[in-house]
Design an enzyme around this catalytic site. Structure first.
Site, PDB file in Angstrom:
ATOM      1  N   SER A 181       0.791  -1.234   0.000  1.00 20.58           N
ATOM      2  CA  SER A 181       0.000   0.000   0.000  1.00 20.58           C
ATOM      3  C   SER A 181       0.821   1.281   0.000  1.00 20.58           C
ATOM      4  O   SER A 181       0.256   2.374  -0.108  1.00 20.58           O
ATOM      5  CB  SER A 181      -0.952   0.011   1.208  1.00 20.58           C
ATOM      6  OG  SER A 181      -2.034  -0.873   0.988  1.00 20.58           O
ATOM      7  N   LYS A 186       0.128   3.632  -2.797  1.00 20.58           N
ATOM      8  CA  LYS A 186      -0.972   4.610  -2.754  1.00 20.58           C
ATOM      9  C   LYS A 186      -0.453   6.043  -2.703  1.00 20.58           C
ATOM     10  O   LYS A 186      -1.168   6.978  -3.067  1.00 20.58           O
ATOM     11  CB  LYS A 186      -1.885   4.329  -1.566  1.00 20.58           C
ATOM     12  CG  LYS A 186      -2.734   3.064  -1.686  1.00 20.58           C
ATOM     13  CD  LYS A 186      -3.676   2.944  -0.502  1.00 20.58           C
ATOM     14  CE  LYS A 186      -4.664   1.783  -0.672  1.00 20.58           C
ATOM     15  NZ  LYS A 186      -4.091   0.482  -0.320  1.00 20.58           N
ATOM     16  N   SER A 221      -6.115   3.507   4.122  1.00 20.49           N
ATOM     17  CA  SER A 221      -5.527   2.598   3.134  1.00 20.49           C
ATOM     18  C   SER A 221      -6.604   1.832   2.375  1.00 20.49           C
ATOM     19  O   SER A 221      -6.481   0.630   2.119  1.00 20.49           O
ATOM     20  CB  SER A 221      -4.559   1.618   3.811  1.00 20.49           C
ATOM     21  OG  SER A 221      -3.687   1.050   2.861  1.00 20.49           O
ATOM     22  N   LYS A 227       2.878   6.884   4.341  1.00 21.37           N
ATOM     23  CA  LYS A 227       2.080   5.678   4.092  1.00 21.37           C
ATOM     24  C   LYS A 227       2.802   4.427   4.542  1.00 21.37           C
ATOM     25  O   LYS A 227       4.019   4.308   4.407  1.00 21.37           O
ATOM     26  CB  LYS A 227       1.761   5.565   2.592  1.00 21.37           C
ATOM     27  CG  LYS A 227       0.659   4.587   2.274  1.00 21.37           C
ATOM     28  CD  LYS A 227      -0.691   5.110   2.719  1.00 21.37           C
ATOM     29  CE  LYS A 227      -1.760   4.029   2.658  1.00 21.37           C
ATOM     30  NZ  LYS A 227      -1.589   3.000   3.712  1.00 21.37           N
TER      31      LYS A 227
END
Length: 369
Positions: A81, A84, A136, A241
């Protein structure tokens, strides 16, 4: 056992067309020669960085762009993730944050982590970015991709953005970071992406928000929280993140600011709990910043191409268009141009009459002789 994604170009650089194979000198790694090392690279004259179980990491000064230490900086791994961050950086400038959308069933049914989108609710794009970067949400990632014109277009946009940033280890195959063959990134690229994101006020707002109200069906709301635990634990933490899948293992990119300077740490393929390790790596970065000789540099994005000059409009006029142009010219005349025109025409008529009278007088004179 883990699998590292290695680019073929690292082995084959050129092939001779005369029957033999030749190998050219390898291209220097982006950011500096030392960053091509698979082992730990750290400056002399200062203490070594704290130990980390991450297979790959980068510690860099966002303010100056200098890389303070790295381990396998350009090693290509599954990003989970953390990808992202690239999704947000790519789409924030393209989408109106106040636009309201109703997500598709496909977006709502994405596997993995989700913020909880429903086909019965409407969301602002701003809400979707919060769901993407705070919770997320893989569902939010797909909804944003569909809002941007579809999955294929979004993948092209994300990969183009990676190239613009010179994040050449990054290949995006999904907007969420869910594992897919061929998808990759590196600790160096995650630091590049984070640095570019921190320069965008909306990106920075999304990653630093701890809690927010999120829309639900029937006009209701519920609270979502940021998955970045260091926002509560580490002084000066801005965010960015974290990610995890069973194949990628744990990954993280985060930045913090102290004394007017910002340090970013990115890690990939960590086996377990990494929050304390990242905190220590950030502490080390702040302690040696300005004292240590850099081992590399976070490069700047490739400048945007200047817009091509627009072709000049044709000056030729078709017969069919002439009456319309004459009417337009007449309608656009000002009072001053009409006055000047009247004077010119009147003067011409007066001159003609005088010349006619003069001619008639000469003719009568000749007839008398």
């Amino acid at each position: 056992m883990w699998t590292k994604i290695v680019p073929i170009a690292a082995f084959i650089t050129s092939v001779s067309l005369t029957g033999g194979t030749s190998y050219a000198a390898p291209t220097a790694p982006v950011g500096g020669e030392a960053l091509g090392s698979h082992g730990l690279v750290s400056p002399d004259g200062v203490k070594k960085p704290p130990k980390s179980k991450a297979t790959s990491y980068v510690i860099a000064d966002v303010t100056t762009g200098t890389v303070l230490a790295a381990k396998d900086a350009h090693g290509r791994y599954l990003p989970a993730s953390t990808l992202k961050a690239l999704t947000a950086l790519t789409l924030i400038p393209k989408l109106d944050k106040n636009r309201v959308i109703r997500p598709s069933r496909n977006a709502c049914n994405q596997e993995g982590s989700a913020v909880g989108l429903s086909v019965k609710a409407k969301y602002k794009v701003d809400d979707l970015f919060k769901g993407l970067m705070m919770s997320s949400g893989n569902d939010a990632a797909m909804a944003l991709a569909e809002t941007n014109g579809g999955l294929d277009k979004t993948m092209r946009d994300m990969n183009a953005e990676a190239k613009r940033l010179q994040a050449n280890d990054t290949v995006a195959k999904t907007p969420s970071g869910l594992d897919k063959p061929g998808q990759s990134s590196s600790a160096y690229d995650l630091a590049l992406i984070a640095r570019a994101g921190l320069a965008n006020p909306d990106f920075k707002r999304y990653i630093s928000t701890k809690t927010a109200k999120f829309p639900a069906p029937k006009g209701k709301h519920y609270e979502i929280s940021n998955h970045n635990k260091l926002l509560w634990r580490y002084k000066g933490m801005i965010g960015v993140k974290n990610g995890w899948t069973s194949k990628a293992k744990a990954s993280f990119v985060g930045a913090a600011t102290r004394g007017g300077h910002t340090i970013v740490v990115s890690i990939m393929r960590h086996e377990g709990f990494f929050w304390d390790e990242v905190s220590k790596l950030l502490d080390w970065g702040f302690s040696v910043r300005g004292k240590a000789t850099p081992v590399g540099k976070l490069v700047d994005p490739i400048p945007e191409r200047q817009a091509a000059p627009q072709p000049q409009a044709s000056t030729s006029v078709t017969p069919a268009a002439q009456p319309a142009l004459l009417d337009r010219a007449a309608s656009e005349q000002t009072s001053s141009t009409r006055t000047v025109g009247a004077v010119v025409i009147g003067g011409g008529l007066l001159f003609g009459l005088i010349w006619l009278a003069y001619g008639m007088r000469r003719k009568r004179g000749r007839s008398r002789l």
